[in-house]
Design an enzyme around this catalytic site. Structure first.
Site, PDB file in Angstrom:
ATOM      1  CD  GLU A  85      -3.342  -5.959   4.364  1.00  0.00           C
ATOM      2  OE1 GLU A  85      -4.165  -5.136   4.820  1.00  0.00           O
ATOM      3  OE2 GLU A  85      -2.113  -5.769   4.362  1.00  0.00           O
ATOM      4  CD  GLU A 106      -2.860  -1.071   2.452  1.00  0.00           C
ATOM      5  OE1 GLU A 106      -2.642  -0.239   3.347  1.00  0.00           O
ATOM      6  OE2 GLU A 106      -3.825  -1.837   2.468  1.00  0.00           O
TER       7      GLU A 106
HETATM    8  C1  PNW Z   1      -4.118  -1.930   5.795  1.00  0.00           C
HETATM    9  N1  PNW Z   1      -7.747   3.278   4.535  1.00  0.00           N
HETATM   10  O1  PNW Z   1      -4.108  -0.562   6.040  1.00  0.00           O
HETATM   11  C2  PNW Z   1      -2.720  -2.387   6.177  1.00  0.00           C
HETATM   12  O2  PNW Z   1      -2.042  -3.028   5.125  1.00  0.00           O
HETATM   13  C3  PNW Z   1      -2.650  -3.189   7.432  1.00  0.00           C
HETATM   14  O3  PNW Z   1      -1.352  -3.116   7.976  1.00  0.00           O
HETATM   15  C4  PNW Z   1      -3.715  -2.728   8.401  1.00  0.00           C
HETATM   16  O4  PNW Z   1      -3.595  -3.326   9.657  1.00  0.00           O
HETATM   17  C5  PNW Z   1      -5.058  -3.066   7.759  1.00  0.00           C
HETATM   18  O5  PNW Z   1      -5.173  -2.489   6.484  1.00  0.00           O
HETATM   19  C6  PNW Z   1      -6.257  -2.644   8.591  1.00  0.00           C
HETATM   20  O6  PNW Z   1      -6.294  -1.256   8.742  1.00  0.00           O
HETATM   21  C7  PNW Z   1      -5.068   0.325   5.631  1.00  0.00           C
HETATM   22  O7  PNW Z   1      -7.652   4.414   5.074  1.00  0.00           O
HETATM   23  C8  PNW Z   1      -5.003   1.582   6.204  1.00  0.00           C
HETATM   24  O8  PNW Z   1      -8.651   3.036   3.704  1.00  0.00           O
HETATM   25  C9  PNW Z   1      -5.884   2.560   5.830  1.00  0.00           C
HETATM   26  C10 PNW Z   1      -6.846   2.273   4.887  1.00  0.00           C
HETATM   27  C11 PNW Z   1      -6.927   1.006   4.319  1.00  0.00           C
HETATM   28  C12 PNW Z   1      -6.026   0.041   4.691  1.00  0.00           C
END
Ligand code: PNW
Length: 438
Positions: free
Chosen positions: A349, A166
C-alpha cells in the site's frame, strides 16, 4: 521523468483494496456480521455514522471494476477476503460467500490480472469476538482453519497470499487507542492481541506450506519512518525506541522469533506482560514482507508521558489525513527492512487522501500524481540500492470506506460517486495508464 521501463521486467504494478471498505452487500448471501459492522453501527464511532453496508457495492460491480483495472493496464490486484462471508458464525462454511471469491478470482485471471489475496484486513467475524476475539488464544486456531479452507479453495489459482494486514492497527488502534473496532482502550490487551495476531499468522503460514506447493506467502505491516521531532539527544533515543514498538515489534518475531528487547524491557518495567509463547510457530519462514508506507512519524522525549515520549506534528506538506508527505521515508524503510530481515519486499500500500473535486466529469488530482511519482522514484532508488522489491500496489483502486473517517477521505485513483455508484477515472488513473505503457 520516471518510466515503467526503468523498473525490472517482472516488476508488478497493482492497486489494493479491502473487503469491508468496498464490498457492501453486508447482509447478502449469508454474510455474518464482523466487528466492523457492529463498531460502525455504534453511534459516535465513525464520522457521520458512516458504515460499510453499501460502500462501493463492489460485491455486485466487481466485473465493472475489473474492466477499469484492465483499462488502466494494471498487472495485479490486492484484495481481502471477508472472513464473515466465508464463516458467518466463525466456523461453518457459507458456500455463497465462497462462490463470490471464486468468481472474482476467475474474472481477474480472465483479464490477465494477478490476484494477491489478504486473508485478514480487520473484519473479524463478530461471533469470534463474542468468544474473546483477538484476546482468546484459540483465535489462532480458528484463523488457521479459515486460512486452510481458503488455500484449498483458491490455491490452485491464487499464488500470492498475505496472512494479515497491519496487525499493529488491529491490536493498537483496536485495543489501545480504540479508534478502530472493537474499540477497547487497554494497553495490556493490545499487547496480548498483537501476540495472538502473530500466532494466527504463524499458524496460517504452516498451513500454507502443507496445502499450497507453488505459491508465496507473506505478512503486511504498516511501516512508519520514526524520526526525532526536536534536536534533543533524548529524542533520538526515543525515536529509536518507538521504531521498536511499531515496526520491529511486528517483524522481529516473524524472522528472529523474539520481540525487540528494548521495547520488551520498557513494557515490563511498566508492569505489562509480554507473552512469548509459540515463537517457533510465529517464526515459520515466510517468502516476503508487504510494506504499507504512507508517512513519517515524529516523536519527542516527554517525561510526563508514561512511556516517556509523545508524538508531535511536523511541518512538511500534509495530505487530507494530516499525514506529512515524505517520500524519502519510503526509501529509508525499504533499505532498513532489507538490511534487518533480508527478505523480498512488496509495497502493498502507498497513496494519499486528497481534496478531490469532481468538475465537469473530471478529477484533477495533480497532487496525487506528484505523490505517486515521487514515491515511485524512491522505490526505484531502493531497487538500485539492492533492495529485492518485487511490486507496488497503490492504495487504493477507488475511493472507499476509510474506517473511522467514513467516506470523508478519498484515496482512490478512481472517483466513486456514492449516490449513483458511478466510477470516474481521476487524472491520476489516466497518468498511471500512460506510465504503465511507458
Ligand atoms: C491502512 N496510521 O491503514 C489500511 O491498510 C487501509 O485499510 C487504509 O484505508 C489505509 O491505510 C489508509 O488509511 C492505516 O495510523 C491506518 O499510521 C493507520 C495508519 C496507517 C495505515
Amino acid at each position: 521523468m520516471i518510466r515503467r521501463s526503468d523498473f525490472p521486467k517482472d516488476f508488478i504494478f497493482g492497486t489494493a483494496t479491502a473487503a469491508y471498505q468496498i464490498e457492501g452487500a453486508a447482509n447478502e448471501d449469508g454474510r455474518g456480521p464482523s466487528i466492523w459492522d457492529v463498531f460502525s453501527h455504534t453511534p459516535g464511532k465513525t464520522l457521520n455514522g458512516d458504515t460499510g453496508d453499501v460502500a462501493c457495492d463492489h460485491y455486485h460491480r466487481y466485473k465493472e471494476d475489473i474492466q477499469l483495472m484492465k483499462e488502466i493496464g494494471l498487472d495485479a490486484y490486492r484484495f481481502s477476503i471477508s472472513w464473515p462471508r466465508i464463516m458467518p458464525d466463525g466456523k461453518n462454511i457459507n458456500q455463497k460467500g465462497v462462490d463470490f471469491y471464486n468468481r472474482l478470482v476467475d474474472e481477474l485471471l480472465k483479464n490477465d490480472i494477478k490476484p494477491f489475496v489478504t486473508l485478514y484486513h480487520w473484519d473479524l467475524p463478530y461471533a469470534l469476538y463474542e468468544k474473546g476475539g483477538w484476546l482468546n488464544p484459540d483465535i489462532a486456531l480458528y484463523f488457521r482453519a479459515y486460512a486452510t479452507f481458503m488455500f484449498n479453495e483458491l490455491g490452485d489459482r491464487v499464488k500470492h497470499w498475505i496472512t494479515l494486514n497491519e496487525p499493529w492497527c488491529s491490536s493498537f488502534l483496536g485495543y489501545y487507542t480504540g479508534e478502530h473496532a472493537p474499540g477497547h482502550q487497554n494497553l495490556q490487551e493490545a499487547i496480548t492481541a498483537a501476540h495472538n495476531l502473530l500466532r494466527a499468522h504463524g499458524h496460517a503460514v504452516q498451513a500454507f506450506r502443507e496445502e499450497v506447493k507453488d505459491g508465496k506467502v507473506g505478512l503486511t505491516n504498516v511501516v512508519m519512518k520514526i524520526e526525532p521531532g526536536d534536536a534533543k539527544p533524548e529524542s533520538f533515543l526515543v525515536a529509536n525506541l518507538v521504531d521498536k514498538f511499531v515496526n520491529a515489534w511486528f517483524h522481529d518475531p516473524v524472522v528472529f522469533g523474539k520481540y525487540p528487547e528494548e521495547a520488551v524491557a520498557l513494557y515490563t518495567e511498566k508492569g505489562l506482560q509480554v507473552p512469548d509463547s509459540d515463537m517457533n510457530i510465529i517464526s515459520t519462514p515466510i517468502d516476503f514482507f508487504g510494506v504499507n508506507y504512507y508517512t513519517r512519524t515524529l516523536v519527542v522525549f516527554d517525561m510526563n508521558n508514561p512511556l516517556g515520549f509523545s508524538y508531535v506534528q511536523g511541518d512538511l506538506p500534509k495530505t487530507e489525513m494530516g499525514w506529512e508527505i515524505y517520500p524519502q521515508g519510503l526509501f529509508d524503510m525499504l533499505v532498513y527492512l532489507k538490511e534487518r530481515y533480508k527478505l523480498p519486499l512488496y509495497i502493498t500500500e502507498n497513496g494519499m487522501a486528497g481534496p478531490d473535486k469532481l468538475e465537469n466529469g473530471r478529477v484533477h488530482d495533480n497532487y496525487r500524481i506528484e505523490y505517486l511519482e515521487k514515491h515511485f522514484e524512491k522505490a526505484l532508488e531502493a531497487i538500485n540500492a539492492g533492495v529485492d522489491l518485487k511490486g507496488y500496489f497503490i492504495w487504493s483502486l477507488m475511493d472507499n470506506f476509510e474506517w473511522a473517517y467514513g467516506y470523508s477521505k478519498r484515496f482512490g485513483i478512481i472517483y466513486v460517486d456514492y449516490n449513483t455508484q458511478k466510477r470516474i477515472l481521476k487524472d491520476s488513473a489516466l497518468w498511471l495508464k500512460e506510465f504503465l505503457k511507458s
